[in-house]
Design a protein around this motif. Structure first.
Motif, PDB file in Angstrom:
ATOM      1  N   ASP A   1      11.207 -44.702  34.267  1.00  0.00           N
ATOM      2  CA  ASP A   1      10.828 -43.553  33.434  1.00  0.00           C
ATOM      3  C   ASP A   1      11.979 -43.098  32.539  1.00  0.00           C
ATOM      4  N   ARG A   2      13.213 -43.385  32.968  1.00  0.00           N
ATOM      5  CA  ARG A   2      14.392 -43.000  32.184  1.00  0.00           C
ATOM      6  C   ARG A   2      14.834 -44.106  31.219  1.00  0.00           C
TER       7      ARG A   2
ATOM      8  N   PRO B   1      12.728 -45.995  28.648  1.00  0.00           N
ATOM      9  CA  PRO B   1      11.462 -46.320  27.985  1.00  0.00           C
ATOM     10  C   PRO B   1      11.495 -47.613  27.179  1.00  0.00           C
TER      11      PRO B   1
ATOM     12  N   ARG C   1       3.023 -52.125  35.777  1.00  0.00           N
ATOM     13  CA  ARG C   1       4.261 -51.924  36.536  1.00  0.00           C
ATOM     14  C   ARG C   1       4.255 -52.655  37.872  1.00  0.00           C
TER      15      ARG C   1
END
Length: 318
Positions: free
Chosen positions: A150-151, A153, A219
């Motif tokens: 999430d950090r 992208p 994912r």
């Protein structure tokens, strides 16, 4: 396209390297750093990863389009500890940070379907039900990696969940062959439940398909079923399994887990192996099948070779 494989000398890593080079892909291996961790939550592991110096790793990853994490401790019977958490829970998030800093296009993490534990049907959701120290460490690794993704992208992060992977030289495969040819070989009636037994060659092919895919894969990608049932697995390694009453097997499994609970879970891994031999585990079709990327099944050949080696004197040490 250039690839970098961490853990390239291991059982799965070496199979991936062989598949890459056979396909004419430029690939090299890199030893994974040894880490220790005491954190027990995904957020705490992410914080530990953020505090880890990744400059050297990022420099080694520069210029590579795909980075594969095939490192970790594959010890299903482990009782826990900082080394297990470091290798399976902390390392994935650290490597993802380094891959993002290096400008890598895709990061592929090799996890285990054991993270979903005793669920009746494996799938590609983020739902986990770990039942042992090992499966808990792998589940934490997936969750910490999701937070790290999430950090970052700009980085495509994919977790490949391997099922029960077999291959030449793996002790679990030799053990399966010996068990199949022993009087203990058995299945729960009627014996047609799906078995998650798969081949390391098919897993390597799946990793290649994920890395090469132009669009971003999901994912989580589950290794596809290779078509064997609990009965045909044992038969493929030369066994003639007894068919036991299903109700009796379920009582025995519950009793095994009950005894293990009294011993603080020390027998969970052993009981789980018996449960899988008897009942197998179903799988959802998954992304690879939907995209037409399911690898060619190879597990029958792997098990046939294991059968021959088990019956040849001295083969195990050859």
């Amino acid at each position: 396209m250039t690839w970098l494989v961490l853990g390239a000398s291991g059982f799965v890593g070496s199979a991936i390297m062989h598949a890459l080079r056979s396909g004419g892909i430029d690939a090299r291996g890199l030893p994974a750093p040894r880490l220790a961790a005491s954190a027990q939550t995904p957020a705490a592991l992410l914080e530990a990863a953020a505090g880890t110096d990744v400059q050297g790793l990022a420099a080694a990853m520069e210029g590579h389009d795909v980075v594969v994490n095939a490192a970790g401790l594959a010890t299903p019977s482990a009782s826990g500890g900082e080394d297990l958490l470091g290798a399976n829970a902390l390392l994935p998030a650290v490597l993802a940070r380094a891959a993002a800093a290096a400008g890598t296009r895709r990061f592929i993490h090799l996890s285990s379907a054991a993270v979903q534990g005793r669920t009746e049907r494996l799938d590609e959701t983020d739902t986990v039900r770990p039942f042992s120290a090992y499966s808990r460490s792998k589940a934490l690794g997936e969750q910490a990696l999701a937070l790290a993704a999430d950090r970052a992208p700009g980085l495509s992060v994919v977790t490949v969940r391997a099922t029960s992977v077999q291959g030449r030289g793996r002790p679990t495969t030799a053990s399966l062959a010996r068990l199949a040819q022993s009087p203990l070989a058995s299945v729960a009636s009627p014996g047609d439940a799906r078995s998650p037994i798969t081949s390391v060659e098919a897993l390597a092919d799946l990793v290649l398909a994920v890395g090469r895919h132009g669009d971003a894969p999901p994912r989580i990608v589950l290794q596809p079923w290779e078509g064997l049932t609990v009965r045909t697995v044992l038969e493929a390694v030369g066994g003639r399994p007894h068919v036991l009453p299903s109700a009796l097997c379920r009582v025995a499994v519950r009793g095994g887990y009950g005894v293990s609970a009294l011993l603080r879970g020390r027998l969970d891994g052993h009981v789980r192996r018996v449960e899988l031999m008897w009942f197998g585990q179903d799988q959802a079709p998954g992304w690879a099948l939907e995209e037409g990327l399911a690898p060619e099944p190879r597990v029958r050949a792997v098990l046939a070779e294991a059968q021959d080696r088990a019956r040849t004197p001295g083969a195990a040490s050859a």
